[in-house]
Design a protein around this motif. Sequence first.
Motif, PDB file in Angstrom:
ATOM      1  N   ALA A 115       0.998  -1.126   0.054  1.00  0.00           N
ATOM      2  CA  ALA A 115      -0.284  -0.258   0.260  1.00  0.00           C
ATOM      3  C   ALA A 115       0.339   1.230  -0.056  1.00  0.00           C
ATOM      4  O   ALA A 115       0.129   2.136  -1.132  1.00  0.00           O
ATOM      5  N   GLY A 173       1.430   3.650  -3.005  1.00  0.00           N
ATOM      6  CA  GLY A 173       0.421   4.413  -2.702  1.00  0.00           C
ATOM      7  C   GLY A 173       1.088   5.854  -3.073  1.00  0.00           C
ATOM      8  O   GLY A 173       1.107   7.129  -3.428  1.00  0.00           O
ATOM      9  N   ILE A 212       0.581   6.687  -6.561  1.00  0.00           N
ATOM     10  CA  ILE A 212      -0.223   7.297  -6.780  1.00  0.00           C
ATOM     11  C   ILE A 212      -0.822   8.698  -6.181  1.00  0.00           C
ATOM     12  O   ILE A 212      -0.788   9.378  -6.902  1.00  0.00           O
ATOM     13  N   SER A 237      -5.868   8.402 -10.507  1.00  0.00           N
ATOM     14  CA  SER A 237      -5.397   8.480  -9.426  1.00  0.00           C
ATOM     15  C   SER A 237      -7.116   7.696  -8.795  1.00  0.00           C
ATOM     16  O   SER A 237      -6.638   6.954  -7.535  1.00  0.00           O
ATOM     17  N   ALA A 238      -7.899   8.076  -8.511  1.00  0.00           N
ATOM     18  CA  ALA A 238      -8.471   7.897  -8.157  1.00  0.00           C
ATOM     19  C   ALA A 238      -8.960   6.355  -8.339  1.00  0.00           C
ATOM     20  O   ALA A 238      -9.267   5.270  -7.917  1.00  0.00           O
ATOM     21  N   ASP A 246      -6.718   4.185  -9.475  1.00  0.00           N
ATOM     22  CA  ASP A 246      -5.873   3.172  -9.105  1.00  0.00           C
ATOM     23  C   ASP A 246      -6.264   3.182  -8.083  1.00  0.00           C
ATOM     24  O   ASP A 246      -5.854   1.937  -6.859  1.00  0.00           O
ATOM     25  N   ILE A 247      -6.809   3.706  -6.873  1.00  0.00           N
ATOM     26  CA  ILE A 247      -6.996   4.225  -5.537  1.00  0.00           C
ATOM     27  C   ILE A 247      -8.167   2.559  -5.299  1.00  0.00           C
ATOM     28  O   ILE A 247      -8.077   1.795  -5.373  1.00  0.00           O
ATOM     29  N   TRP A 248      -8.886   2.630  -6.267  1.00  0.00           N
ATOM     30  CA  TRP A 248     -10.196   1.740  -6.143  1.00  0.00           C
ATOM     31  C   TRP A 248     -10.031   0.803  -6.374  1.00  0.00           C
ATOM     32  O   TRP A 248      -9.825  -0.343  -5.936  1.00  0.00           O
ATOM     33  N   PHE A 253      -7.191  -0.318  -6.983  1.00  0.00           N
ATOM     34  CA  PHE A 253      -6.169  -1.638  -5.870  1.00  0.00           C
ATOM     35  C   PHE A 253      -6.531  -2.165  -4.213  1.00  0.00           C
ATOM     36  O   PHE A 253      -6.676  -3.222  -4.029  1.00  0.00           O
ATOM     37  N   ASN A 254      -7.989  -1.524  -4.182  1.00  0.00           N
ATOM     38  CA  ASN A 254      -8.869  -1.761  -3.116  1.00  0.00           C
ATOM     39  C   ASN A 254      -9.458  -3.229  -3.530  1.00  0.00           C
ATOM     40  O   ASN A 254      -9.785  -3.682  -2.779  1.00  0.00           O
ATOM     41  N   TYR A 288      -4.151  -5.713  -9.152  1.00  0.00           N
ATOM     42  CA  TYR A 288      -3.650  -4.496  -9.964  1.00  0.00           C
ATOM     43  C   TYR A 288      -3.149  -3.944 -11.178  1.00  0.00           C
ATOM     44  O   TYR A 288      -3.152  -3.370 -12.161  1.00  0.00           O
TER      45      TYR A 288
END
Length: 198
Positions: free
Chosen positions: A65, A69, A72, A132-133, A135-137, A139-140, A147
């Motif tokens: 992360a 992170g 990101i 970026s948003a 990527d966060i979604w 990754f989770n 990913y």
Amino acid sequence: MPIVVFILLNRFAGLGWAVLGATAWSIKAAVSRRHRGEDVGWYLPTLIVYLVARGVIGIVTDSEAVYFGIGIGTKALIGAALIGTVVAGRPFLGRVLHLAVPLNAETMAHPVYLRVVGRLTVALGAYQFLTSAWDIWLFNQTSVDGYLLIRAVVGWPVGMVVSLLGFWYFDRALRAVEGFPGLLVLLDPDLADEEGPS
């Protein structure tokens, strides 16, 4: 290639080795540009420092992360910086586009050009935020392997489409500038000879 290196080492040797391998490969690719005689200026040293710092943090924290992170977060900061250049009245693309497209001084001073590069710089900044948003979604929602693979498979064609739309808009909008021959002619002057006098 850094993605392949990361996935293989992460699976068989662990996160630390994966970060080390991907970082080393990325640095090798960056340095190779210099050996090929490409003018990299301040870009290459900055990139190497960034890659090393990110790699060290990823290895020390042993956290996927944290490692991803950083990338990101960097992308989002770049988006903010791009939009900031427009707010400051000095759009980033207005200062660098002439390095890729041979534009004359008259075109670059035209109000239409200044407006277009401002809009495109904002669009590029917004694209950084949106990815970026995403990527966060992503990754989770998936594994690290998933990913990396999904981001690569989706990101490349989407990036190409966005780039082509940006060039299309640039070409169409600058037709309002007297004497602007069109983007394709600027990139390949031989096209003007083939088309002949209009």
